[in-house]
Design a protein around this motif. Structure first.
Motif, PDB file in Angstrom:
ATOM      1  N   ALA A  17      -2.675 -12.203  19.731  1.00 31.91           N
ATOM      2  CA  ALA A  17      -2.851 -10.795  19.344  1.00 31.91           C
ATOM      3  C   ALA A  17      -4.109 -10.608  18.504  1.00 31.91           C
ATOM      4  CB  ALA A  17      -1.619 -10.318  18.569  1.00 31.91           C
ATOM      5  N   ALA A  18      -4.350 -11.549  17.589  1.00 33.22           N
ATOM      6  CA  ALA A  18      -5.511 -11.422  16.700  1.00 33.22           C
ATOM      7  C   ALA A  18      -6.818 -11.569  17.474  1.00 33.22           C
ATOM      8  CB  ALA A  18      -5.432 -12.464  15.591  1.00 33.22           C
ATOM      9  N   THR A  19      -6.891 -12.573  18.334  1.00 32.43           N
ATOM     10  CA  THR A  19      -8.130 -12.778  19.101  1.00 32.43           C
ATOM     11  C   THR A  19      -8.360 -11.646  20.085  1.00 32.43           C
ATOM     12  OG1 THR A  19      -6.869 -14.195  20.622  1.00 32.43           O
ATOM     13  CG2 THR A  19      -8.100 -15.283  18.866  1.00 32.43           C
ATOM     14  N   ALA A  20      -7.276 -11.055  20.607  1.00 29.97           N
ATOM     15  CA  ALA A  20      -7.419  -9.913  21.517  1.00 29.97           C
ATOM     16  C   ALA A  20      -8.037  -8.717  20.796  1.00 29.97           C
ATOM     17  CB  ALA A  20      -6.060  -9.523  22.096  1.00 29.97           C
ATOM     18  N   ASP A  21      -7.779  -8.615  19.472  1.00 32.79           N
ATOM     19  CA  ASP A  21      -8.363  -7.520  18.680  1.00 32.79           C
ATOM     20  C   ASP A  21      -9.739  -7.879  18.141  1.00 32.79           C
ATOM     21  OD1 ASP A  21      -6.128  -5.975  19.065  1.00 32.79           O
ATOM     22  OD2 ASP A  21      -5.143  -6.581  17.204  1.00 32.79           O
ATOM     23  N   GLY A  22     -10.231  -9.075  18.482  1.00 27.61           N
ATOM     24  CA  GLY A  22     -11.554  -9.476  18.041  1.00 27.61           C
ATOM     25  C   GLY A  22     -11.607 -10.074  16.652  1.00 27.61           C
ATOM     26  N   HIS A  23     -10.455 -10.538  16.124  1.00 28.49           N
ATOM     27  CA  HIS A  23     -10.405 -11.106  14.780  1.00 28.49           C
ATOM     28  C   HIS A  23     -10.359 -12.632  14.829  1.00 28.49           C
ATOM     29  CE1 HIS A  23      -9.842  -7.063  13.559  1.00 28.49           C
ATOM     30  NE2 HIS A  23      -8.544  -6.985  13.833  1.00 28.49           N
ATOM     31  N   MET A  24     -10.996 -13.279  13.860  1.00 24.62           N
ATOM     32  CA  MET A  24     -10.864 -14.727  13.708  1.00 24.62           C
ATOM     33  C   MET A  24      -9.441 -15.041  13.261  1.00 24.62           C
ATOM     34  SD  MET A  24     -14.474 -15.612  11.780  1.00 24.62           S
ATOM     35  CE  MET A  24     -14.153 -17.370  11.813  1.00 24.62           C
ATOM     36  N   PHE A  25      -8.939 -16.213  13.631  1.00 25.21           N
ATOM     37  CA  PHE A  25      -7.550 -16.574  13.335  1.00 25.21           C
ATOM     38  C   PHE A  25      -7.482 -17.989  12.757  1.00 25.21           C
ATOM     39  CE2 PHE A  25      -3.502 -18.532  14.377  1.00 25.21           C
ATOM     40  CZ  PHE A  25      -2.581 -17.563  13.970  1.00 25.21           C
ATOM     41  N   PHE A  26      -6.658 -18.145  11.705  1.00 29.68           N
ATOM     42  CA  PHE A  26      -6.455 -19.456  11.096  1.00 29.68           C
ATOM     43  C   PHE A  26      -4.981 -19.641  10.774  1.00 29.68           C
ATOM     44  CE2 PHE A  26     -10.898 -18.671  10.381  1.00 29.68           C
ATOM     45  CZ  PHE A  26     -11.494 -19.920  10.508  1.00 29.68           C
ATOM     46  N   ALA A  27      -4.447 -20.808  11.112  1.00 36.66           N
ATOM     47  CA  ALA A  27      -3.074 -21.174  10.766  1.00 36.66           C
ATOM     48  C   ALA A  27      -3.139 -22.126   9.580  1.00 36.66           C
ATOM     49  CB  ALA A  27      -2.376 -21.829  11.949  1.00 36.66           C
ATOM     50  N   VAL A  28      -2.497 -21.758   8.462  1.00 41.28           N
ATOM     51  CA  VAL A  28      -2.609 -22.549   7.239  1.00 41.28           C
ATOM     52  C   VAL A  28      -1.245 -22.693   6.568  1.00 41.28           C
ATOM     53  CG1 VAL A  28      -4.954 -21.673   6.852  1.00 41.28           C
ATOM     54  CG2 VAL A  28      -3.011 -20.567   5.718  1.00 41.28           C
ATOM     55  N   SER A  29      -1.236 -23.497   5.527  1.00 43.08           N
ATOM     56  CA  SER A  29      -0.057 -23.625   4.667  1.00 43.08           C
ATOM     57  C   SER A  29      -0.527 -23.641   3.222  1.00 43.08           C
ATOM     58  CB  SER A  29       0.719 -24.905   4.975  1.00 43.08           C
ATOM     59  OG  SER A  29       1.721 -25.117   3.986  1.00 43.08           O
ATOM     60  N   ALA A  30      -0.159 -22.606   2.458  1.00 35.65           N
ATOM     61  CA  ALA A  30      -0.521 -22.567   1.045  1.00 35.65           C
ATOM     62  C   ALA A  30       0.215 -23.653   0.271  1.00 35.65           C
ATOM     63  CB  ALA A  30      -0.200 -21.191   0.459  1.00 35.65           C
ATOM     64  N   LEU A  31       1.363 -24.084   0.794  1.00 36.17           N
ATOM     65  CA  LEU A  31       2.163 -25.094   0.106  1.00 36.17           C
ATOM     66  C   LEU A  31       1.519 -26.476   0.193  1.00 36.17           C
ATOM     67  CD1 LEU A  31       4.789 -25.787  -1.393  1.00 36.17           C
ATOM     68  CD2 LEU A  31       5.848 -26.178   0.863  1.00 36.17           C
ATOM     69  N   THR A  32       1.117 -26.858   1.401  1.00 34.18           N
ATOM     70  CA  THR A  32       0.552 -28.201   1.594  1.00 34.18           C
ATOM     71  C   THR A  32      -0.972 -28.225   1.575  1.00 34.18           C
ATOM     72  OG1 THR A  32       0.460 -27.993   4.010  1.00 34.18           O
ATOM     73  CG2 THR A  32       2.540 -28.754   3.033  1.00 34.18           C
ATOM     74  N   GLY A  33      -1.608 -27.059   1.743  1.00 33.71           N
ATOM     75  CA  GLY A  33      -3.061 -26.991   1.794  1.00 33.71           C
ATOM     76  C   GLY A  33      -3.626 -27.195   3.187  1.00 33.71           C
ATOM     77  N   ALA A  34      -2.771 -27.360   4.184  1.00 32.89           N
ATOM     78  CA  ALA A  34      -3.232 -27.584   5.552  1.00 32.89           C
ATOM     79  C   ALA A  34      -4.035 -26.383   6.055  1.00 32.89           C
ATOM     80  CB  ALA A  34      -2.037 -27.823   6.469  1.00 32.89           C
ATOM     81  N   GLY A  35      -5.195 -26.650   6.630  1.00 28.26           N
ATOM     82  CA  GLY A  35      -6.026 -25.608   7.240  1.00 28.26           C
ATOM     83  C   GLY A  35      -6.823 -24.777   6.251  1.00 28.26           C
ATOM     84  N   LEU A  36      -6.650 -24.973   4.937  1.00 34.61           N
ATOM     85  CA  LEU A  36      -7.308 -24.112   3.961  1.00 34.61           C
ATOM     86  C   LEU A  36      -8.810 -24.356   3.875  1.00 34.61           C
ATOM     87  CD1 LEU A  36      -4.875 -23.802   0.911  1.00 34.61           C
ATOM     88  CD2 LEU A  36      -5.510 -22.075   2.587  1.00 34.61           C
ATOM     89  N   ASN A  37      -9.239 -25.612   4.011  1.00 39.31           N
ATOM     90  CA  ASN A  37     -10.658 -25.890   3.899  1.00 39.31           C
ATOM     91  C   ASN A  37     -11.460 -25.176   4.987  1.00 39.31           C
ATOM     92  OD1 ASN A  37     -12.837 -27.396   2.580  1.00 39.31           O
ATOM     93  ND2 ASN A  37     -13.001 -28.489   4.541  1.00 39.31           N
ATOM     94  N   SER A  38     -10.946 -25.216   6.224  1.00 42.29           N
ATOM     95  CA  SER A  38     -11.629 -24.518   7.325  1.00 42.29           C
ATOM     96  C   SER A  38     -11.645 -23.014   7.081  1.00 42.29           C
ATOM     97  CB  SER A  38     -10.934 -24.829   8.652  1.00 42.29           C
ATOM     98  OG  SER A  38     -10.990 -26.211   8.941  1.00 42.29           O
TER      99      SER A  38
END
Length: 466
Positions: free
Chosen positions: A306-327
């Motif tokens: 849905a996000a990419t269809a609207d032209g938005h960048m998308f990131f899957a992260v976890s504030a708890l573990t820090g996964a994906g936050l650096n990117s």
């Protein structure tokens, strides 16, 4: 930890002007010394000035009344009174100053929008000092027996509204993990708890990622109907207006209510568009939070689509573990850098004009207008005109004649005549009234300094454009 305050109402009053002196030189062997009355000192101004050193309006949360120093009276021997000191009130950059209606306390108009460091505006001018009788000498009036009174300063209420000057804003439903994200991304330490509306005021955090540094605002959670004011929606949405980038945070688990992440995504975007259409077009990065929870793969995939269809960048992260936050942090830094470059490219090359709002105020003060009140009564409105009347000694005939010539010279008589005022009608200015006798033509030997007054266009029904 200082409390964040975004709207304050304060009462401001400039210093009263000192009175001019009516005095004549008295010395031995000088039987007919001329006038030597000194001028009264001008009252101090109350000035609002933007500074980069402040981040909130907390200084005005508990103190609401501010007064500048008054000027002292003039004396004989041409001794002028001392001017009052200005009172400078510091506010954060991004503060809007509004004039308030004295009765309803509703905003009337924007006085200034202070967006640059050092930019300022006078919100309560000090009263003008009265001129001593030395100023009123002419070839036919060799011994003027009058001087001007000092002008009482105005007192009124103003509203200060601070809009966060952040590069990116974290928005989303309550309890999606925005506070946890800003705590992970920056040194900010917001209140974090497992219940909705933990964050009631925005938090700011400075993020450093690679070669990038930027400010992120954690905006309190929005709900459906926020654009209509539900859940303090207007207060929260207001902080998003000046951020260049929106970080749309979505809890893929659905939180306690087991909400549909896609539905949350739609609701928040609809509320942003409903509040201000330009927010719907603002660059947005969609952040799927709590992706460390098992069984979320399908929900993340659907949200990504849905996000990419609207032209938005998308990131899957976890504030708890820090996964994906650096990117995510690097991507946000890159986008903020690009947006800054675009703004700098569009910005004018010349230096910031810190006095622009002062010129607007002066122009407003020089305008006047004529308002019919019925039954042959007319009122003249305008700060500059009212100042002249207040400074006139109404018990001195010479002073009144001087005022009449002065008003005629700057166009008040012509404006009254054009409005329909006739000889014998009553003219009211502030708390004074007098009979209209028609325009005066004889200004020989008179001293006038007011040449740039202008009749203000009609604002409301019944007001006359002179």
């Amino acid at each position: 930890m200082s409390q964040f305050t975004d709207i304050c109402r304060i009462n401001v009053k400039g210093g009263d002007g000192g009175a001019g002196c009516m005095s004549f030189r008295r010395e031995a062997y000088v039987p007919k010394g001329g006038p030597d009355g000194g001028d009264g000192g001008r009252g101090g101004n109350v000035v609002i000035q933007a500074t980069s050193q402040l981040s909130s309006l907390v200084d005005y949360r508990f103190k609401h009344h501010f007064r500048a120093e008054r000027g002292t009276h003039g004396q004989g021997s041409r001794r002028d009174g001392k001017c009052g000191e200005d009172l400078i009130l510091k506010v954060p950059m991004g503060t809007i100053v509004r004039e308030l209606d004295p009765e309803t306390q509703e905003p009337l108009y924007v006085v200034a929008d202070l967006t640059h460091d050092g930019e300022y505006v006078t919100v309560a001018p000090g009263g003008c000092g009265g001129r001593g009788n030395t100023h009123f000498v002419t070839s036919t009036r060799r011994a003027p027996a009058f001087a001007e009174k000092g002008e009482p300063a105005e007192e009124h209420w103003i509203e200060l509204e601070m809009k966060l000057m952040a590069d990116a804003a974290l928005v989303g439903m309550p309890s999606v993990g925005k506070s946890s994200l800003i705590a992970r991304m920056s040194a900010a330490r917001p209140k974090i708890a497992d219940y909705p509306f933990t964050t009631l005021v925005p938090n700011l955090g400075m993020v450093r990622a690679g070669d990038y540094s930027y400010v992120v605002a954690d905006v309190p959670g929005l709900i459906e109907g926020a654009s209509d004011g539900r859940g303090l929606g207007h207060q929260f949405l207001r902080h998003i207006e000046r951020t260049a980038l929106i970080m749309h945070v979505i809890d893929v688990t659905g939180s306690f209510e087991d909400r549909d992440p896609l539905e949350d995504y739609r609701v928040i975007n609809d509320e942003l568009a409903a509040y201000a259409s330009e927010l719907a077009e603002r660059p947005q990065i969609v952040v799927a939070n709590k992706c460390d929870v098992s069984g979320m793969t399908e929900r993340v995939a659907a949200l990504r689509q849905a996000a990419t269809a609207d032209g938005h960048m998308f990131f899957a992260v976890s504030a708890l573990t820090g996964a994906g936050l650096n990117s995510l942090m690097l991507a946000v830094g890159e986008q903020v850098s690009k947006l800054r470059q675009e703004l700098a490219k569009d910005a004018p090359a010349e230096e910031v004009d810190t006095e622009q709002w002062e010129r607007v105020r002066h122009e407003r003060d020089r305008r006047f207008r004529v308002v019919p009140e019925g039954n042959g009564i007319w009122r003249v409105l305008g700060r500059g005109i009212e100042r002249m009347c207040v400074q006139t000694d109404w018990e001195n005939e010479d002073a009144i004649i001087y005022l009449q010539h002065r008003l005629s010279r700057i166009g008040v008589d012509d404006a009254l005549e054009k409005a329909g005022c006739r000889a014998g009608d009553e003219v009211r200015i502030t708390g004074y009234s007098f009979a209209y006798e028609g325009a005066l033509d004889d200004f020989e030997d008179e001293v006038f300094e007011d040449t740039d007054f202008a009749v203000e266009p009609s604002l409301d029904d019944g007001e006359i454009d002179g």
